[in-house]
Enzyme design. Structure first.
Site, PDB file in Angstrom:
ATOM      1  N   ALA A 250       0.581   2.234  -4.112  1.00 27.15           N
ATOM      2  CA  ALA A 250      -0.001   1.058  -4.560  1.00 27.15           C
ATOM      3  C   ALA A 250      -1.580   0.923  -4.330  1.00 27.15           C
ATOM      4  O   ALA A 250      -2.083  -0.105  -4.514  1.00 27.15           O
ATOM      5  CB  ALA A 250       0.706  -0.163  -4.235  1.00 27.15           C
ATOM      6  N   ALA A 251      -2.113   1.922  -3.792  1.00 25.06           N
ATOM      7  CA  ALA A 251      -3.686   1.720  -3.513  1.00 25.06           C
ATOM      8  C   ALA A 251      -4.500   1.531  -4.482  1.00 25.06           C
ATOM      9  O   ALA A 251      -5.244   0.635  -4.805  1.00 25.06           O
ATOM     10  CB  ALA A 251      -4.154   2.876  -2.633  1.00 25.06           C
ATOM     11  N   GLY A 252      -3.974   2.227  -5.846  1.00 26.92           N
ATOM     12  CA  GLY A 252      -4.628   1.949  -7.111  1.00 26.92           C
ATOM     13  C   GLY A 252      -4.515   0.824  -7.704  1.00 26.92           C
ATOM     14  O   GLY A 252      -5.344   0.043  -8.242  1.00 26.92           O
ATOM     15  N   ASP A 253      -3.260   0.293  -7.389  1.00 25.53           N
ATOM     16  CA  ASP A 253      -2.936  -0.854  -7.921  1.00 25.53           C
ATOM     17  C   ASP A 253      -3.566  -2.180  -7.329  1.00 25.53           C
ATOM     18  O   ASP A 253      -3.962  -3.264  -8.207  1.00 25.53           O
ATOM     19  CB  ASP A 253      -1.071  -1.081  -7.906  1.00 25.53           C
ATOM     20  CG  ASP A 253      -0.410   0.088  -8.629  1.00 25.53           C
ATOM     21  OD1 ASP A 253      -1.128   0.616  -9.580  1.00 25.53           O
ATOM     22  OD2 ASP A 253       0.685   0.165  -8.251  1.00 25.53           O
TER      23      ASP A 253
HETATM   24  O1  RIB Z   1       1.627   2.837  -8.107  1.00 24.84           O
HETATM   25  C1  RIB Z   1       2.607   2.915  -7.214  1.00 24.84           C
HETATM   26  C2  RIB Z   1       3.723   2.341  -8.097  1.00 24.84           C
HETATM   27  O2  RIB Z   1       4.055   3.620  -9.019  1.00 24.84           O
HETATM   28  C3  RIB Z   1       5.188   2.327  -7.289  1.00 24.84           C
HETATM   29  O3  RIB Z   1       5.336   0.977  -6.734  1.00 24.84           O
HETATM   30  C4  RIB Z   1       6.112   2.912  -8.242  1.00 24.84           C
HETATM   31  O4  RIB Z   1       7.045   1.990  -8.770  1.00 24.84           O
HETATM   32  C5  RIB Z   1       5.378   3.556  -9.637  1.00 24.84           C
HETATM   33  O5  RIB Z   1       5.444   2.729 -10.506  1.00 24.84           O
END
Ligand code: RIB
Length: 305
Positions: A250-253
């Site tokens: 989730a770094a990118g998210d």
């Molecule tokens: O970017 C991380 C996410 O990628 C995770 O939470 C997983 O669910 C996938 O979608």
């Protein structure tokens, strides 16, 4: 503050801590297994909400316990979940994530309900898109639906952000037309452009491929090397915020969410990149996807005080 809508995926992450990621054909003894709320779309909505944004999400979960948990988590940080449909005929998306001792990961997703998001669902929720200012998407729901949302958002003159993950090779040129911001990491940019991107010049060249196809700004996250921003006539590298990473999930998210939040508050693209870097650098010091997302106070405490 401008309104953000995230159109995308929700997953329940099955996270396995392992000393190292298995090679092809190798069996590894893992250390621990956890269930964590995730999904690229949900992570971005959760992060933008937790950081203080005005956020709505459109997507789908199954009518099951994982779906309930994901909805509950989003609501707990103020995300409007009225755009999320609970499907009777599908189970909530799942991601199987192995995280090694360096904090690196490998991920396999089973789309489940994410794969059942249709243009009809988007039409049903179109008012949410029309009432929003910034539209964020990723590539974990069907590609034709992503394109459909993008066309609608461009028509409605929204600010369109695409986090092109998981990256797909050979996307048609028209896919890129009209997107305001695309945010791949360097591996994703290599897949998207079919190029080897090792040097700074090659990275800039890769970003320019997308600019030539009609993207206005390309932001390439480079992990511990910082970030590159390329526009039609400029390019700039941003230094990283140095931390000891324990889990890069989730770094990118979290970067994308913080970037969008900053834009929603009227900040410049450069300021938005800076906030994206600050937030993601905190997220990688914590385990899990949504469990790693900081509040704005925590970000300020770490970097601004
Ligand atoms: O970017 C991380 C996410 O990628 C995770 O939470 C997983 O669910 C996938 O979608």
């Amino acid at each position: 503050m401008r309104k953000i809508v995230v159109v995308g995926s929700l997953n329940m992450d099955v996270v396995i801590e392992t000393p190292h990621l298995p090679e092809c054909g190798e069996t590894v003894s893992g250390k621990k297994i956890d269930l964590v709320s995730g999904g690229k779309g949900a992570n971005q909505a959760y992060a933008a909400g937790k950081l203080g944004g005005n956020v709505t999400m459109i997507g789908a979960v199954g009518n099951d316990a994982a779906g309930e948990t994901l909805l509950y988590n989003l609501k707990s940080v103020g995300v409007d979940v009225t755009g999320i449909r609970q499907m009777e005929n599908g189970t909530t998306g799942q991601a199987f994530i192995a995280v090694d001792d360096n904090g690196d990961n490998s991920i396999i997703i089973i789309p489940g309900a994410n794969g059942l998001v249709t243009k009809e669902l988007i039409d049903e929720k179109a008012d949410i898109i029309k009432e929003s200012d910034i539209v964020i998407m990723q590539l974990e729901i069907p590609l034709d639906v992503v394109e459909y949302v993008k066309e609608m958002a461009v028509r409605e003159r929204k600010t369109v952000i695409v986090d092109p993950a998981p990256a797909l090779p050979d996307l048609p040129d028209h896919f890129w037309r009209g997107i305001d911001y695309v945010k791949p990491n360097e591996t994703e940019l290599a897949i998207l452009t079919g190029r080897k991107l090792k040097t700074r010049e090659e990275l800039i060249g890769g970003a320019r491929v997308l600019i030539e196809k009609g993207v206005r700004n390309v932001i390439v996250t480079l992990g511990s090397e910082g970030c590159l921003m390329v526009t039609e006539d400029t390019e700039a590298f941003f230094c990283p915020y140095q931390v000891k990473a324990v889990d890069t999930t989730a770094a990118g998210d979290s970067f994308t969410a913080a970037f969008a939040l900053a834009l929603s508050q009227g900040k410049t693209c450069g300021e938005a990149v800076d906030l994206g870097q600050k937030v993601s650098s905190v997220a990688v010091t914590r385990k899990g996807a949504q469990t790693s997302i900081p509040t704005m106070e925590e970000v300020k405490k770490m970097w601004d005080e």
